[in-house]
Structures are given as structure tokens and as C-alpha cells.
Design a protein around this motif. Structure first.
Motif, short mmCIF file in Angstrom:
data_model
loop_
_atom_site.label_atom_id
_atom_site.label_comp_id
_atom_site.label_asym_id
_atom_site.label_seq_id
_atom_site.Cartn_x
_atom_site.Cartn_y
_atom_site.Cartn_z
N LEU A 39 -8.08 -4.96 8.43
CA LEU A 39 -6.77 -4.95 8.33
C LEU A 39 -6.50 -4.12 7.20
N CYS A 40 -5.69 -3.15 7.05
CA CYS A 40 -5.32 -2.34 6.12
C CYS A 40 -4.44 -2.96 5.13
N LEU A 41 -4.83 -3.01 3.93
CA LEU A 41 -3.95 -3.56 2.77
C LEU A 41 -2.88 -2.68 2.25
N ALA A 42 -2.79 -1.54 2.76
CA ALA A 42 -1.55 -0.75 2.25
C ALA A 42 -0.37 -0.94 3.37
N CYS A 43 -0.91 -1.00 4.64
CA CYS A 43 0.17 -0.99 5.69
C CYS A 43 0.17 -1.83 6.85
N GLY A 44 -1.06 -2.62 6.77
CA GLY A 44 -1.11 -3.77 8.03
C GLY A 44 -1.40 -3.20 9.34
N TYR A 45 -2.02 -2.01 9.24
CA TYR A 45 -2.67 -1.41 10.51
C TYR A 45 -3.97 -2.26 10.74
N VAL A 46 -4.11 -2.70 11.88
CA VAL A 46 -5.56 -3.18 12.49
C VAL A 46 -6.20 -2.63 13.15
N ALA A 59 -11.10 5.61 11.05
CA ALA A 59 -10.05 6.85 11.43
C ALA A 59 -8.96 6.70 10.63
N HIS A 60 -8.36 5.61 10.46
CA HIS A 60 -7.13 5.24 9.86
C HIS A 60 -7.21 5.67 8.24
N PHE A 61 -8.23 5.30 7.64
CA PHE A 61 -8.22 5.79 6.25
C PHE A 61 -8.51 7.30 6.30
N VAL A 62 -9.20 7.87 7.18
CA VAL A 62 -9.18 9.29 7.05
C VAL A 62 -7.85 10.11 7.35
N ALA A 63 -6.96 9.49 8.20
CA ALA A 63 -5.77 10.20 8.69
C ALA A 63 -4.76 9.64 7.61
N THR A 64 -4.75 8.75 6.72
CA THR A 64 -3.82 8.00 5.82
C THR A 64 -4.12 8.22 4.39
N GLY A 65 -5.48 8.01 4.21
CA GLY A 65 -5.87 8.02 2.81
C GLY A 65 -5.70 6.50 2.30
N HIS A 66 -5.12 5.51 3.11
CA HIS A 66 -5.09 4.13 2.49
C HIS A 66 -6.74 3.47 2.37
N PRO A 67 -6.85 3.32 1.10
CA PRO A 67 -8.32 2.95 0.57
C PRO A 67 -8.89 1.90 0.77
N VAL A 68 -8.11 0.71 0.84
CA VAL A 68 -8.92 -0.76 0.95
C VAL A 68 -8.39 -1.23 2.27
N MET A 69 -9.48 -1.87 3.14
CA MET A 69 -8.95 -2.92 4.24
C MET A 69 -9.88 -4.05 3.83
#
Length: 88
Positions: A39-46, A59-69
Motif C-alpha cells: 500500500l502506497c502511504l502517499a496515495c493509497g495505491y495497492v 513501478a508505482h514508485f518509479v512513476a510517482t516518486g512516492h517513497p514509502v509503502m
């Protein structure tokens, strides 16, 4: 050395998951072969873990830069910072 700043900043993060049905990316592709969910802790993406064929969490991290899941598995609460490669 203490926790990385990304892990510290998301210590209390609890975003609503986009879905509880599985990996968003796999579901969109008509797949259900993920191994574990994150679970992405920035936006809730699973997304699915790196042991899964499609590795959607990374891939979500690479695309968004959201650092922590965090793990989105029952009875697990560990977090991972992609930037600093630290577990929290």
C-alpha cells in the motif's frame, strides 16, 4: 542511525486503499497472479511486490516518486522506503 526521514514522515499515514480486491495494476491487466500486496502511504495505491511477475508497487514508485509503502498483508505493518532502501 535512525529511521530515514521518509519513514518518519509516514509513521502515522493511513491512506484509504484504492481497492481491497488486489493489485490495481494486475486487476487492470486482467491478472491475479500477484504474490503479496503493498500500500502506497502517499496515495493509497495497492500494488504487487517485487516477487510478483509485474512488480507494480516498484513501478508505482518509479512513476510517482512516492517513497514509502507498507505491507498490505494481514497481520503485517512493516514499511519500506524505496529512496533510502530502509525498512521501518
Amino acid at each position: 542511525m535512525g529511521l530515514c526521514t521518509h519513514l518518519e514522515a509516514t509513521a502515522d499515514a493511513s491512506p484509504a486503499p484504492e481497492t481491497t480486491d488486489g493489485c490495481v495494476g494486475c486487476l487492470a491487466e486482467g491478472r491475479s497472479d500477484w504474490v503479496h500486496l503493498r500500500l502506497c502511504l502517499a496515495c493509497g495505491y495497492v500494488g504487487c511486490c517485487d516477487s510478483s511477475p509485474r512488480r507494480h508497487a516498484s513501478a508505482h514508485f518509479v512513476a510517482t516518486g512516492h517513497p514509502v509503502m507498507r505491507s498490505f498483508e494481514p497481520d503485517e505493518s512493516w514499511r519500506w522506503c524505496f529512496v533510502d532502501e530502509e525498512v521501518g
